[in-house]
Design an enzyme around this catalytic site. Structure first.
Site, PDB file in Angstrom:
ATOM      1  N   GLU A  91       0.788  -1.225   0.000  1.00 57.19           N
ATOM      2  CA  GLU A  91       0.000   0.000   0.000  1.00 57.19           C
ATOM      3  C   GLU A  91       0.828   1.287   0.000  1.00 57.19           C
ATOM      4  OE1 GLU A  91      -2.765  -0.202   3.242  1.00 57.19           O
ATOM      5  OE2 GLU A  91      -3.920  -1.802   2.315  1.00 57.19           O
TER       6      GLU A  91
ATOM      7  N   GLU B  80      -5.603  -8.455   0.899  1.00 56.61           N
ATOM      8  CA  GLU B  80      -6.259  -8.119   2.172  1.00 56.61           C
ATOM      9  C   GLU B  80      -7.731  -7.850   1.919  1.00 56.61           C
ATOM     10  OE1 GLU B  80      -4.529  -4.984   4.610  1.00 56.61           O
ATOM     11  OE2 GLU B  80      -2.509  -5.611   4.006  1.00 56.61           O
TER      12      GLU B  80
HETATM   13  C1  BGC Z   1      -3.022  -2.450   6.074  1.00 62.87           C
HETATM   14  C2  BGC Z   1      -3.050  -3.180   7.391  1.00 62.87           C
HETATM   15  C3  BGC Z   1      -4.162  -2.622   8.250  1.00 62.87           C
HETATM   16  C4  BGC Z   1      -5.469  -2.858   7.535  1.00 62.87           C
HETATM   17  C5  BGC Z   1      -6.698  -2.383   8.290  1.00 62.87           C
HETATM   18  C6  BGC Z   1      -4.361  -2.098   5.506  1.00 62.87           C
HETATM   19  O1  BGC Z   1      -4.361  -0.759   5.151  1.00 62.87           O
HETATM   20  O2  BGC Z   1      -2.201  -3.085   5.147  1.00 62.87           O
HETATM   21  O3  BGC Z   1      -1.800  -3.090   7.986  1.00 62.87           O
HETATM   22  O4  BGC Z   1      -4.163  -3.157   9.532  1.00 62.87           O
HETATM   23  O5  BGC Z   1      -5.475  -2.224   6.302  1.00 62.87           O
HETATM   24  O6  BGC Z   1      -6.674  -1.009   8.453  1.00 62.87           O
END
Ligand code: BGC
Length: 452
Positions: free
Chosen positions: A166, A351
């Site tokens: 990111e 994610e």
């Molecule tokens: C990140 C994580 C974070 C998650 C939830 C992403 O932006 O890679 O490190 O905990 O989102 O906010």
């Protein structure tokens, strides 16, 4: 083919990052990171929370891998803490730091879990920040040196590598709004860091092509932007928000250009990238990693600096504890958009997940988290829809395996499907974990049923 069946070789994973779960950030000769410094500066994180213990994963790694096995995961995405490997950021290698990740990779492979390794998940060594950090144009060389050290140590066993996690968050949170380490607030810096990050990404991919034998990609967080109205100013605001968040990093990496809206967003702080930087940023990639959490219904807003675009709350939607609208159809849309704009490159969802309120202690019958389970149910169906529509998605990594340090929001925001009791560090499966295990075991077919 049953309604929600996924391809047989689809990877089912969970994702974490080093500073958020490991604890013991200075153990075995590691050098401190900007997150260690930031979190230990009074007032910068919720309740002063920091990663000194976090989930104690550094000590409990064997147990945590067993937990992954019990869930049936076929892959696990984690990040390497740069300062464990190179305490000063460059130069001397700390063998003990690398050994920790060697042990983790070995334990995963023995369990039949494929590792995906992120090289940079926001924990720049403090020693490099003292030399200007990502503002310094040498950062591309520093990162390539660190990346090469990791490739040499682990590419015989790791087949999926990620350069940066990111870049948008790194520049926006770290250098524009100051909510994340290193906590700067300066548009000139943010614009420059964006460029240096992509130069570093390119340099690491080049290093990989020289010594690695498997696959490397970039992870970006995407948030589809839709206009709140048909008005000219809302549509222009939506285009700026989309450029800033969705195209700012992918356009250079995939097309060798910057979005045309960037000068309008940054004003005098924006400088066009020299041709050699665009060329460096645009390296052939083996895959893209997409992090998806929410969408943004966007309107013109002069109070939002410097974008002049803000989100409009949707009264009929559910919102997570981090204030994000739950909107599964946008997940399908964003995956289709990536293919449409950037071509048919393999994708991983690196994610996806949600923070909802859970009790600090698990009850006698576990932890019931119906909202998180519902989020998963709807988003995995949306993912399946994208695959059915022909998008080449090869795996899904749920954020996150464990409750962990949500950066400056501290431990209060829980994203895990496994509950962590921060007083005892005990792990307890939440209902969402049991649901995810059923989905994995059935190759997705469990998505056909309503949630129980
Ligand atoms: C990140 C994580 C974070 C998650 C939830 C992403 O932006 O890679 O490190 O905990 O989102 O906010």
């Amino acid at each position: 083919m049953p309604e929600f069946r996924f391809p047989a070789d689809f990877l089912w994973g969970c994702a974490t990052s080093a500073y958020q779960i490991e604890g013991h950030p200075l153990a075995d000769g590691a050098g401190p990171s900007i997150w260690h410094r930031f979190a230990h500066t009074p007032g910068l994180t919720d309740q002063g929370d920091h990663g000194d213990i976090a989930c104690d994963h550094y000590s409990r790694v064997a147990d945590d891998v067993r937990l992954m096995r019990d869930l049936g995961l076929s892959s696990y995405r984690f990040s390497i803490a740069w300062g464990r490997v190179l305490p000063q950021g460059t130069g001397r290698v700390n063998a003990k730091g690398l050994d920790f990740y060697r042990r983790l990779v070995d334990a995963l492979l023995e369990t039949g879990i494929k590792p995906m390794v992120t090289l940079y998940h926001w924990d720049l060594p403090e020693a490099l920040d003292d030399r200007g950090g990502w503002l310094n144009t040498d950062s591309a060389d520093w990162f390539a040196e660190y990346a090469a050290t990791c490739f040499d140590a682990l590419d015989d066993r790791v087949t999926l590598w990620v350069t940066l996690n990111e870049p948008w968050v790194i520049a926006d949170g770290g250098y524009l709004h100051g909510t994340l380490a290193p906590g700067h607030r300066n548009p000139f810096e943010a614009a420059r860091v964006a460029r240096n990050l992509m130069r570093a990404h390119g340099a690491a991919v080049q290093a990989y092509r020289a010594r690695g034998r498997h696959h490397i990609g970039l992870v970006v967080n995407l948030e589809p932007k839709v206009p709140a109205s048909e008005s000219e100013i809302d549509r222009a605001a939506t285009a700026r928000a989309d450029a800033y968040m969705n195209r700012q990093y992918l356009d250079p990496a995939m097309l060798g250009q910057c979005p045309p809206e960037m000068p309008e967003i940054f004003g005098t702080a924006w400088q066009d990238w020299p041709a050699e930087d665009l060329a460096l940023a645009r390296q052939p990639l083996d895959f893209l990693g997409i992090n998806y959490y929410t969408r943004g219904v966007t309107r013109h807003d002069d109070h939002v600096w410097p974008l002049r675009a803000g989100n409009v709350r949707q009264p009929s939607s559910t919102y997570t504890e981090t204030g994000w609208e739950v909107h599964a159809p946008s997940f399908t849309d964003v995956l289709a958009w990536v293919r449409e704009r950037y071509g048919d490159i393999p994708l991983y969802v690196t994610e996806n997940g949600a923070a909802f309120e859970d009790p600090p202690r698990a009850g006698p019958d576990g932890v019931h988290d119906p909202l998180r389970a519902a989020y998963l149910h709807s988003h995995l169906r949306a993912l399946h829809a994208a695959i059915t529509a022909g998008v080449d998605v090869r795996g899904y990594y749920l954020w996150s395996l464990l409750d962990n340090l949500e950066w400056s929001l501290g431990f209060a925001k829980r994203f895990g499907i496994v509950h962590v009791d921060y007083a005892t560090l005990e792990r307890t499966l939440k209902d969402s974990a049991r649901f995810y295990a059923r989905v994995i075991a059935s190759h997705g077919e469990a998505l056909g049923k309503d949630l129980r």
